[in-house]
Design a protein around this motif. Sequence first.
Motif, mmCIF file in Angstrom:
data_model
loop_
_atom_site.group_PDB
_atom_site.id
_atom_site.type_symbol
_atom_site.label_atom_id
_atom_site.label_comp_id
_atom_site.label_asym_id
_atom_site.label_seq_id
_atom_site.Cartn_x
_atom_site.Cartn_y
_atom_site.Cartn_z
ATOM 1 N N SER A 124 41.475 53.199 47.109
ATOM 2 C CA SER A 124 41.002 53.197 45.720
ATOM 3 C C SER A 124 41.163 51.849 45.039
ATOM 4 C CB SER A 124 41.737 54.278 44.919
ATOM 5 O OG SER A 124 43.142 54.053 44.937
ATOM 6 N N ALA A 126 40.712 48.938 46.620
ATOM 7 C CA ALA A 126 39.909 47.915 47.298
ATOM 8 C C ALA A 126 39.014 47.117 46.345
ATOM 9 C CB ALA A 126 39.080 48.559 48.405
ATOM 10 N N PRO A 127 38.389 47.746 45.316
ATOM 11 C CA PRO A 127 37.544 46.954 44.413
ATOM 12 C C PRO A 127 38.301 45.882 43.624
ATOM 13 C CG PRO A 127 37.023 49.288 44.234
ATOM 14 C CD PRO A 127 38.280 49.186 45.036
ATOM 15 N N LEU A 128 39.621 46.027 43.501
ATOM 16 C CA LEU A 128 40.402 45.062 42.726
ATOM 17 C C LEU A 128 40.951 43.917 43.571
ATOM 18 C CD1 LEU A 128 42.452 47.399 40.357
ATOM 19 C CD2 LEU A 128 40.115 46.538 40.110
ATOM 20 N N GLN A 173 42.746 48.289 34.033
ATOM 21 C CA GLN A 173 41.990 47.903 35.225
ATOM 22 C C GLN A 173 42.220 48.887 36.372
ATOM 23 O OE1 GLN A 173 43.056 44.073 37.186
ATOM 24 N NE2 GLN A 173 41.016 43.435 36.503
ATOM 25 N N ALA A 177 39.634 52.027 38.159
ATOM 26 C CA ALA A 177 39.346 52.206 39.580
ATOM 27 C C ALA A 177 39.876 53.533 40.112
ATOM 28 C CB ALA A 177 39.941 51.050 40.382
ATOM 29 N N LYS A 255 35.734 40.282 35.898
ATOM 30 C CA LYS A 255 34.937 40.810 36.997
ATOM 31 C C LYS A 255 34.748 39.788 38.127
ATOM 32 C CE LYS A 255 34.235 44.781 35.087
ATOM 33 N NZ LYS A 255 34.878 45.980 35.631
ATOM 34 N N PRO A 257 35.737 37.109 41.044
ATOM 35 C CA PRO A 257 36.857 36.944 41.946
ATOM 36 C C PRO A 257 37.675 35.715 41.596
ATOM 37 C CG PRO A 257 34.822 37.337 43.156
ATOM 38 C CD PRO A 257 34.440 37.073 41.732
#
Length: 259
Positions: A124, A126-128, A173, A177, A255, A257
Amino acid sequence: MCRHLACLGPEEPLGRLLVEPEHSLYRQSWAPRLQRYGTVNADGFGVGWYAPDDPQPARYRRAGPIWADQSFADLARVVRTGALLAAVRDATLAGADAEAAAAPFAAGRWLFSHNGAIPGWPGSMAPLVPLLPPADLLSMEARTDSAFVWALALHRLRSGTEPGPALAETVQQVAEAAPAARLNLLLTDGETITATAWGDSLHYLAEPGLRTVVASEPYDDDPRWQEVPDRTLLTASRAGVVLTPVEDLASVPPKEPCT
């Protein structure tokens, strides 16, 4: 899951706060009164404290239950401090990374603890991952959800964000997610305490000018203990406590990287 406590006050033995009270953190390791998830906190413990004229805290952490550590009993009796953060752990995955996974985590003058859990860990989150510099990921103390949350908060602190917004933005944040995440965070630098109530119990006891304690649950039945509303950020010093809705302090999460 887990119970934690931070205190700013007069110099006194660790055990005065952590062991001696009727419902101390020591007792909460096997008999918490207000814990909503889990029943026993026997998967490790830790305490960090500040010595006079030294901004970098000392830590004592172990992988086993606090009641089984005779060395801690001696340490708590003789070590004195005016600022500490301590935690007892109920692990999401028992045995994961042993002592390295026990709070408090530390960096420079900071001590940090997470009471809660992130559903679906690690997928869960991984997007961060792209939001953290690779060096921060590689230097995580443990491969746990708490260590990852600490990496996110610490990155903000190192970037110059004040403690309150750093925790508030991190919580927002992570919750975006993983909406069911429980994110009671606790941070101190020995002069201030910053905490979030997000999915589990949090209380404080304020004696202005003398002592401020922030804890998952009261360690005694003093009527001055106050409960922190859910989704609230607490900022405190020895002078008192301020409560603010988390959403009032959290900006829009970045948002792009980090490099």
